[in-house]
Write an enzyme that holds these catalytic residues in place. Structure first.
Site, PDB file in Angstrom:
ATOM      1  N   LYS A 203       0.792  -1.226   0.000  1.00 42.76           N
ATOM      2  CA  LYS A 203       0.000   0.000   0.000  1.00 42.76           C
ATOM      3  C   LYS A 203       0.824   1.275   0.000  1.00 42.76           C
ATOM      4  O   LYS A 203       1.810   1.391   0.722  1.00 42.76           O
ATOM      5  CB  LYS A 203      -0.866   0.033   1.259  1.00 42.76           C
ATOM      6  N   GLY A 378       8.151  -2.904  11.380  1.00 45.57           N
ATOM      7  CA  GLY A 378       7.710  -1.529  11.668  1.00 45.57           C
ATOM      8  C   GLY A 378       8.871  -0.620  12.020  1.00 45.57           C
ATOM      9  O   GLY A 378       8.931   0.535  11.589  1.00 45.57           O
TER      10      GLY A 378
END
Ligand code: ADP
Ligand code: MG
Length: 398
Positions: A203, A378
């Protein structure tokens, strides 16, 4: 600024509390992938060989209720670690209290204890995750030196990393954290050029900040993977059923303008009618994607274009697969690209960040061929964005 590491401190007879990342995947109480244990061995062995008295802390999974504790004990990890070290690892099934303190008191030089999952402290009041002051102070009181070697949690300020470092005199980096700083932090700050960034994956919205940052520091930014289709849409192409974020089309246009030719996009794609491993594979020009097909991988011409850029590079940062590499039929782009990087390894430093990208190169068997594969999902993304990570900031400067 350079950070202190375990090489910069006297460890002999010191109580050393080290935060590691033993957040290993578990299946039915068994460790299904012990990479993270193996990755921590260098720092652990060094501290023990120097005569340190080592106290290990880690989290494992998410622990919100008493029941979660049953499936998330670090006991199996301690056992596995003990086999790797060929040394007893005294596992204490508590995160604080008399048993913990007694086990630490009885440590001799070169011995190690491991405490229970730090997230057990989250059941009442999220003390670990919210960096509870009393908890950080308590863990700090157990030792003389704090070592942070858990890069995967460095983007979070928890009691077991930032909390401890706040209340202890000496905080240094372990070897794993040091590597991440060297390869990601130092590269972003001062890359050897040309620097080519390759951003793919699922994304645009996950990676807006990375794209912006890398547009600042890189000489070229290749946008690939599912993300590319939002850019193709922005350029006015019909992308059929490809994965796009319609609400990010304006942003994609903005980025293309901002980039002034720095963004490199593809010219052909591999499509399928269904998101299915068995679906038929078609190579299409990006100007001729049928309305009932979706882009699953980059086409051969696009791959060649990418090669032209990376062949000139001195540094490459790669985050995000080029296609749906989980389906062998649509893995060719990602695999071909990884293979090319391996061929170039003597002339280019390649840094790989992102959980799925790392999984892809490991799956292809190229793990050993890259200068650096980041261990944090992350955390590596935020580090690539140029953010100050609290788990790094809390380590003493040299
Ligand atoms: P990373 O974890 O390396 O940062 P992401 O999580 O952003 O990467 O994206 C990885 C996912 O993107 C993979 O599961 C892959 O299948 C998916 N992907 C890549 N290209 C496409 C595509 N064309 N269509 C759909 N999914 C894609
Ligand atoms: Mg991912």
């Amino acid at each position: 600024m350079a950070k202190k590491t375990i090489l910069d401190v006297q460890l002999k007879s010191k109580k050393v509390i080290m935060r590691v990342d033993f957040n290993v995947p578990m299946q039915n109480g068994e460790i299904s992938d012990e990479n993270r244990i193996v990755a921590a061995l260098d720092s652990i062995k060094y501290i023990l060989n120097q005569g340190g008295k080592l106290i290990l802390l880690s989290h494992l999974g998410r622990v919100k209720t008493e029941e979660d504790k049953q499936n998330n004990s670090l006991a199996p990890v301690a056992k596995r670690l003990s086999q790797h070290l060929n040394l007893e690892v005294n596992f204490v099934p508590f995160t604080r209290g008399k048993e913990v303190e007694a086990a630490i008191e009885s440590l001799e030089d070169g011995q190690v204890v491991m405490l229970e999952n730090t997230r057990f402290e989250d059941v009442e009041g999220k003390k670990e995750s919210n960096n509870d002051e009393a908890l950080g102070k308590y863990w700090a009181s157990l030792a003389d030196i704090f070592v942070n070697d858990a890069f995967g949690t460095a983007h979070r300020a928890h009691a077991s990393n930032v909390g401890i470092s706040t209340y202890i005199d000496t905080s240094v980096a372990g070897f794993l954290l040091e590597r991440e700083i060297k390869f990601i932090g130092d590269t972003i700050a001062n890359p050897e050029r040309p620097l080519v960034a390759v951003l793919g994956g699922a994304k645009v919205s996950d990676k807006i900040n990375v794209i912006k940052k890398l547009l600042e520091v890189a000489d070229y930014v290749i946008i690939t993977g599912a993300m590319a289709y939002t850019f193709y849409l922005a350029q006015g192409y019909d992308v059929g059923l490809s994965k796009v974020e319609k609400d990010k089309v304006d942003l994609a246009l903005e980025l293309l303008e901002l980039a002034q030719g720095k963004i490199i996009l593809g010219t052909d794609v591999v499509t399928a009618k269904d998101f299915d491993p068995e679906s038929e594979r078609n190579v299409r020009s990006k100007s001729a994607i049928p309305s009932d097909e979706m882009g699953m991988d980059v086409g051969p011409e696009t791959l060649k274009t990418y090669f032209k850029y990376i062949e000139q590079a001195k540094t490459i940062i790669w985050n995000g697969p080029l296609g749906v590499f989980e389906f062998p039929r649509f893995a060719e782009g990602t695999k071909g690209f990884a293979k090319k990087l391996v061929d170039l390894k003597d002339s280019v430093t390649t840094i790989i960040g992102g959980g799925d990208s790392a999984a892809a190169v490991i799956q292809f068997g190229y793990e050993k061929d890259f200068a650096h594969i980041s261990t944090g999902g992350g955390a590596s993304l935020e580090y690539l964005e140029g953010k100050v990570l609290p788990g790094i900031a809390c380590v003493d400067d040299k």
